[in-house]
Design a protein around this motif. Structure first.
Motif: not given
Lengths: 304, 358
Positions: B47-59, B71-79
């Motif tokens: 989830t930190i890497a952006g390979l999974e996204f949380p189920d509760n995007p609001g919180e 909301q930034i995809p993995a390819s732009e997170r620089k992890a």
């Protein structure tokens, strides 16, 4: 095992212990049956094709191939393969990618649909196209000048004398249909085995979807894809049933190589038929050779 | 300055992988996510890497140094991410694997070829694999592949380095070498690092802080000493080492086991009741002559193979079995025989209220 102990086993004995323990007579008999069967039903016919093809000399052989009708058949076969192979190549990669890398509802339906051409007789496939695109079929309704559903389409189709059945487009369509599974079926297990982690690694490293495909996915499936294309091409060029139904068999116009061979054979021109057939036999040999080589490369690439 | 996740919830079907998890990793810190399989540690990393996204995007929020990247995809997170099975590009050489993250940059931000070469050479030196630059992943050992995977992740100068079971697929000896090397590497380059492991020894040895996960929640987070010496729950206590359970009674702020009274700081002020005490095998002293409060036990089995000796004992009063670890010297001094009776003194007795389920 100590080195001293190994010296007591001659290599000959070791080989015996590692086989399933069948006596030599059984093994030789099994190998013999397989070899006799293969030479009777596969190798002898192949030799026969070539001996018959050159029965009236090399001059007659090339004369047969230079015949305008033969040339037209060769060109049409190349055209049908040239369109259907790239089309199925793109479709196969898309389908395999979708099935191997994503989970979505209807995945099994898509898998079954891809297999459909394997389970349906090619003759049926041809008939389906005749019914859908033929003069009495679904497209025929649009072309019927008395009562067209879409007059502008009917006019355009009639003005350009556009026909699908008993014409080149039908042959291409039938060839595409029968060759749909080859590339996809080859790639799906390969891509499933390779998993998604290399693509994920590429994404995290900042690659776009397109870059991931060209730099990671495609090189990984390269040999599997080539293998699928070779099989797809062999089938596209050799297809008889489906093409035979939609072609109308107009010599020099809608005959492909297999149909032309049949026509020559029906004319009692056996040497001519075998001369053209030798082209397909050549194709088969080349396909086999390429296939073996690609299988080797593929095994090397995926050995880890 | 930190990498932070807030209120992450993630479900796979009916399985809850992460249940409202929040975690803050300070800049330059090396934090281990420790937990049994299925506890959600890998999902948190992904989830930190952006390979999974949380189920509760609001919180839910993922923050890299204050910047919201939820909301930034993995390819732009620089992890930087190192996968459990390395996920090296099998058709590329070691050099090209490491260079990949630089080569795929858009032309405007891509370093010139000479700079790419210089950076990759530097990383090859860092992972001590300079002679292997032209090899392919299949020609490397597991430990070498893991180092290449690390170098590949570091090449893009990530804001955070995420390692999923970095040593999971290696044999015991290589694991130990490589985790020491990772600690040294981290001390050199100070990149904020999170790594997932199910090996408590690894987590305690390598990390600055350890977060222990259980069923999608963080059970406890602290320095290795803190969590080892002051486990917050029976689960943490059990997960970090071997444990013996002694049933007894809390009486007047002490723990009474088999007629003997043992000091237990946890029960000060607790009302008298039935309780279960937790004692580590190496916190048990076995003697022939009691030097203080002791319970009596029978020797069932002894095994002195390895660096320490192990005893299996049975309480005479209740018949409960427990394990003891003692040094070779003490073992030889004691030379216990199966069937013999001995005295047992307990140190560092822990009690976890009513909830003593592990």
């Amino acid at each position: 095992m100590t080195p001293a102990a190994t010296t007591f086993h001659t290599p000959h004995l070791v080989v015996h212990r590692r086989t399933t323990g069948e006596p030599p007579l059984v093994r030789h008999a099994l190998i013999g049956v397989a070899l006799v069967f293969l030479s009777l039903f596969l190798f002898l016919p192949l030799v026969f094709v070539f001996t018959q093809a050159f029965a009236k000399g090399i001059g007659y052989y090339f004369e047969t191939l230079r015949d305008p009708n033969a040339w037209s058949a060769i060109k049409l076969t190349l055209l049908a393969a040239g369109i259907s192979v790239p089309l199925n190549c793109v479709f196969g990669v898309c389908a395999a990618w979708a099935i191997a890398k994503f989970d979505f509802p209807g995945k099994n339906v898509l898998l079954t649909l891809i297999d459909l051409p394997f389970s349906v007789s090619p003759v049926i496939a041809g008939l389906i196209y005749v019914l859908v695109f033929g003069a009495q079929g679904w497209l025929g309704l649009y072309m019927n000048a008395d009562n067209p559903h879409l007059p502008w389409l009917a006019n355009w189709l009639n003005d350009h004398n556009f026909k699908i059945i008993f014409a080149v487009p039908g042959i291409v369509l039938a060839t595409v249909f029968v060759t749909v599974p080859f590339v996809a079926r080859e790639l799906i297990p390969l891509m499933q085995a390779q998993g998604r982690s290399e693509e994920e690694a590429a994404r995290v490293l900042g690659a776009s979807g397109w870059q991931t495909f060209w730099r990671v996915t495609l090189p990984n499936i390269k040999w599997g894809l080539i293998y699928g294309v070779i099989l797809c091409n062999a089938r596209a060029m050799g297809e008889f049933g489906a093409v035979s139904v939609v072609s109308g068999k107009i010599r020099g116009q809608t005959n492909t190589i297999p149909l032309h061979i049949e026509a020559l054979y029906d004319d009692y021109n056996f040497t001519g038929a075998f001369a053209v057939a030798s082209l397909l036999a050549f194709l088969a040999l080349i396909t086999l050779g390429l296939k073996t080589w690609v299988e080797y490369k593929n095994a090397v690439q995926n050995k880890d | 300055m930190s990498v932070e996740v807030k209120n992450i919830t993630k479900k796979f079907g009916s399985f809850t992988a992460l249940d409202n998890v929040s975690l803050k990793v300070e800049s330059g810190e090396l934090v281990a996510l420790l937990g049994p399989s299925g506890s959600g540690k890998t999902t948190l990393l992904r989830t930190i890497a952006g390979l999974e996204f949380p189920d509760n995007p609001g919180e839910a929020q993922v923050l890299f140094y204050g910047e919201d990247v939820t909301q930034i995809p993995a390819s732009e997170r620089k992890a930087g991410f190192a996968f459990q099975h390395y996920a090296l590009f099998r058709h590329m050489s070691v050099f090209e694997n490491i260079a990949f993250g630089l080569r795929v940059r858009p032309r405007s931000t891509r370093p010139p070829e000479a700079d790419i070469r210089a950076r990759v050479d530097k990383l090859l030196k860092l992972i001590q694999l300079e002679p292997m630059a032209k090899r392919f992943p299949s020609q490397l050992s597991g430990g070498q592949r893991q180092r290449v995977a690390l170098a590949r992740a570091l090449a893009v100068e990530p804001k955070v380095l995420l390692l999923d079971e970095p040593f999971g697929a290696l044999d015991a000896k290589v694991r130990k070498e490589l985790r020491r090397w990772l600690r040294q590497l981290h001390d050199e380059i100070h990149v904020t690092t999170l790594f997932v492991t199910h090996d408590q020894e690894e987590a305690l040895e390598v990390s600055d802080r350890v977060a222990i996960l259980r069923a999608g929640k963080i059970e406890q987070i602290g320095t290795p000493e803190e969590i080892y010496d002051k486990p917050a729950s029976p689960f943490v206590y059990d997960f970090l080492g071997n444990v013996n359970l002694f049933s007894g009674r809390v009486k007047d702020g002490a723990m009474v086991i088999g007629g003997a009274e043992f000091a237990a700081p946890d029960v000060a002020g607790e009302p008298d009741s039935e309780a279960v005490a937790f004692v580590r095998p190496h916190d048990i002293r076995v003697t022939r002559q009691p030097g203080g409060p002791a319970l009596t036990a029978q020797v069932i089995r002894s095994n002195a193979a390895g660096p320490v000796a192990n005893l299996e004992l049975k309480r005479l009063d209740s018949g409960e079995l427990f394990a003891v670890q003692l040094t070779k010297e003490l073992f030889q001094e004691l030379s216990p025989k199966p069937g013999e009776h001995v005295f047992v003194e307990l140190k560092n007795v822990r009690i976890f209220g009513d909830d003593y389920s592990i």
